[in-house]
Structures are given as C-alpha cells and as structure tokens.
Design a protein around this motif. Structure first.
Motif, PDB file in Angstrom:
ATOM      1  N   VAL A   1       0.534   8.255   2.268  1.00  0.00           N
ATOM      2  CA  VAL A   1      -0.021   8.148   3.453  1.00  0.00           C
ATOM      3  C   VAL A   1      -1.442   8.977   3.293  1.00  0.00           C
ATOM      4  O   VAL A   1      -2.478   7.954   3.096  1.00  0.00           O
ATOM      5  CB  VAL A   1       0.866   7.849   4.314  1.00  0.00           C
ATOM      6  CG1 VAL A   1      -0.680   7.578   5.445  1.00  0.00           C
ATOM      7  CG2 VAL A   1       1.551   7.128   4.538  1.00  0.00           C
ATOM      8  N   GLU A   2      -1.557   9.806   3.333  1.00  0.00           N
ATOM      9  CA  GLU A   2      -2.635  10.903   3.145  1.00  0.00           C
ATOM     10  C   GLU A   2      -3.510  10.120   2.098  1.00  0.00           C
ATOM     11  O   GLU A   2      -4.419  10.754   1.997  1.00  0.00           O
ATOM     12  CB  GLU A   2      -2.141  12.340   3.689  1.00  0.00           C
ATOM     13  CG  GLU A   2      -3.414  13.122   3.160  1.00  0.00           C
ATOM     14  CD  GLU A   2      -2.751  14.634   3.131  1.00  0.00           C
ATOM     15  OE1 GLU A   2      -4.141  15.459   2.670  1.00  0.00           O
ATOM     16  OE2 GLU A   2      -1.915  15.243   3.844  1.00  0.00           O
TER      17      GLU A   2
ATOM     18  N   ARG B   1      -8.753   1.122  -2.551  1.00  0.00           N
ATOM     19  CA  ARG B   1      -7.540   0.881  -2.345  1.00  0.00           C
ATOM     20  C   ARG B   1      -7.735  -1.080  -2.153  1.00  0.00           C
ATOM     21  O   ARG B   1      -6.365  -1.362  -1.858  1.00  0.00           O
ATOM     22  CB  ARG B   1      -7.313   1.211  -0.368  1.00  0.00           C
ATOM     23  CG  ARG B   1      -7.336   2.851   0.064  1.00  0.00           C
ATOM     24  CD  ARG B   1      -7.044   2.430   1.642  1.00  0.00           C
ATOM     25  NE  ARG B   1      -8.506   1.503   2.317  1.00  0.00           N
ATOM     26  CZ  ARG B   1      -9.419   3.188   3.056  1.00  0.00           C
ATOM     27  NH1 ARG B   1      -9.350   3.628   2.809  1.00  0.00           N
ATOM     28  NH2 ARG B   1     -10.650   2.977   3.766  1.00  0.00           N
TER      29      ARG B   1
ATOM     30  N   TRP C   1      -3.799   7.714  -0.199  1.00  0.00           N
ATOM     31  CA  TRP C   1      -4.173   6.162   0.505  1.00  0.00           C
ATOM     32  C   TRP C   1      -5.564   6.348   1.069  1.00  0.00           C
ATOM     33  O   TRP C   1      -6.150   5.908   1.074  1.00  0.00           O
ATOM     34  CB  TRP C   1      -3.043   5.256   0.908  1.00  0.00           C
ATOM     35  CG  TRP C   1      -3.500   3.975   0.997  1.00  0.00           C
ATOM     36  CD1 TRP C   1      -3.581   3.776   2.242  1.00  0.00           C
ATOM     37  CD2 TRP C   1      -4.074   3.098   0.428  1.00  0.00           C
ATOM     38  NE1 TRP C   1      -4.041   1.916   2.156  1.00  0.00           N
ATOM     39  CE2 TRP C   1      -3.743   1.756   1.305  1.00  0.00           C
ATOM     40  CE3 TRP C   1      -3.686   2.808  -1.070  1.00  0.00           C
ATOM     41  CZ2 TRP C   1      -3.779   0.937   0.020  1.00  0.00           C
ATOM     42  CZ3 TRP C   1      -3.532   1.763  -1.267  1.00  0.00           C
ATOM     43  CH2 TRP C   1      -3.652   0.644  -0.505  1.00  0.00           C
ATOM     44  N   GLY C   2      -5.236   8.070   2.430  1.00  0.00           N
ATOM     45  CA  GLY C   2      -6.642   7.295   3.122  1.00  0.00           C
ATOM     46  C   GLY C   2      -7.443   7.881   3.235  1.00  0.00           C
ATOM     47  O   GLY C   2      -9.152   7.856   3.426  1.00  0.00           O
ATOM     48  N   GLU C   3      -7.690   8.839   1.881  1.00  0.00           N
ATOM     49  CA  GLU C   3      -9.126   9.370   1.269  1.00  0.00           C
ATOM     50  C   GLU C   3      -9.536   8.130   0.691  1.00  0.00           C
ATOM     51  O   GLU C   3     -10.592   8.800  -0.167  1.00  0.00           O
ATOM     52  CB  GLU C   3      -8.468  10.950   0.674  1.00  0.00           C
ATOM     53  CG  GLU C   3      -7.479  11.818   1.722  1.00  0.00           C
ATOM     54  CD  GLU C   3      -6.830  12.843   0.838  1.00  0.00           C
ATOM     55  OE1 GLU C   3      -6.597  12.755  -0.529  1.00  0.00           O
ATOM     56  OE2 GLU C   3      -6.769  13.619   1.641  1.00  0.00           O
TER      57      GLU C   3
ATOM     58  N   SER D   1       0.645  -1.494   0.199  1.00  0.00           N
ATOM     59  CA  SER D   1      -0.214  -0.091   0.043  1.00  0.00           C
ATOM     60  C   SER D   1       0.807   1.260  -0.542  1.00  0.00           C
ATOM     61  O   SER D   1       0.363   2.306   0.037  1.00  0.00           O
ATOM     62  CB  SER D   1      -1.244  -0.419   1.277  1.00  0.00           C
ATOM     63  OG  SER D   1      -0.011   0.104   2.548  1.00  0.00           O
TER      64      SER D   1
END
Length: 195
Positions: A141-142, A152, A144-146, A132
């Motif tokens: 990382v930001e 994902r 990916w989180g959105e 990931s």
C-alpha cells in the motif's frame, strides 16, 4: 403507496484472500504490516449484515496467522488447503464448509491473486478481483501511494485487463470499493445472472 423497491438477494458468504487483499501485500516481508485500506470497514459491514466471512492463503500458518492478527476473530481462518492446491476449487469449498454454508448461491470470493480467483471460478463462486494490490501489481500500500498517478493508472489498467481475461465478474481497486461492488452483484443476481 406500496413499496416498489426490488427484494435484492442477500449474500450467503464472502471469502477473502489474506495477503494482498485483507492484509497489505507488503506483509509477505513485513510481519507488522496491517489491514489494507477498507478491509476492516468492509468486514464490519458484512458482520452487521450477518454475512459469514473467511480468509484463505497458501502461506504456512506460522506466517499467515500473525498477518491475520489485526483482523476480527469472527473471520474464520482457512489457511493452506487440504487436497489439491489452487486453482483447484477445493480450498474454496473447504472454506465454505468451515462457515457451515449449505449452498453456493450468493457466495463471493474477493482477492488480488489470480490463482485464488481461478479457484473461486472453478468452485462456482462470484469473484471480485482487486487491481491495485496483490501479485499483479506486486506493491505494498505504501509503495502504491508513492507512485505518480500515471504509473498507478498503467499498473491498474494492466491488472484489470488480466483479471477480466481470467473471467472474474467484477474488478475494483481495493476494499474501500467493495460495498458498491457487492450492490452491483446483488442487482445482477436479482436479474437472474449466475456466476
């Protein structure tokens, strides 16, 4: 009653990619980006276990060293390899020499970069791919989180397939899963499996 727990082999050394592994992949464009989720905890555990660690990256030192600033000082910086570029094994062997490692047995490389992972495979190391983060997903990382869970899962699945097709020994999402992954590799080593 005698202790019947198996004597699981310890690890000799762990090598990590810097960008996309220990440090957020978005750090290539954001110099203040920090460690990836689980990076500092994984390093703390390895330090407690007495396992030497180093990071590798192809970025020039003027870029790589500021990115590595939040990492503990005891983690050796290897940086741009002398000799052949990735996927040649030279960089991994040089990193192990920097750590004064005398044998390949029990050495592991963790990265999200397929070229670095191929370098680790060529060097005879156990390899753990990160699905990931890094260039296969190409997201910070930001970012990916959105993403929605479905997006994902799709990206993670594609990256996982590419990593296993490369020949890596294990695939995890991020470094928060490293402890369980290393326990699995230790058990595989105990049963006689070689990288």
């Amino acid at each position: 009653m005698p202790d019947t727990a198996p004597c699981v082999p310890t690890f000799t050394a762990l090598l990590f990619g810097l960008s996309g592994c220990l440090v957020d992949f978005g750090a290539r464009t954001e110099p203040d980006a920090g460690p990836t989720p689980g990076a500092l905890q994984a390093l703390k555990l390895l330090r407690h276990q007495g396992v030497p660690c180093a990071w590798l990256d192809e970025l020039d030192d003027t870029l790589a060293l500021p990115l590595a600033a939040p990492l503990p000082r005891w983690v050796k910086a290897v940086g741009v390899p002398d000799g052949n570029p990735w996927p040649a094994p030279d960089a991994c062997w040089q990193a192990l020499m920097h750590l004064n490692v005398s044998r390949l047995d029990g050495c592991v490389l963790v990265s999200g970069n397929p070229r670095l992972l191929q370098s680790g495979l060529n060097a005879g190391l156990w390899t753990v791919g990160l699905a990931s983060c890094g260039p296969l997903c190409g997201l910070s990382v930001e970012q990916w989180g959105e993403l929605e869970a479905r997006e994902r899962d799709l990206l993670r699945g594609k990256a996982t397939l590419k990593l296993f097709a490369l020949g890596v020994h294990s695939v995890i999402d991020h470094l928060e899963e490293l402890e369980a992954c290393l326990a699995d590799i230790a058990l595989r080593r105990y049963k006689g499996e070689k990288p």
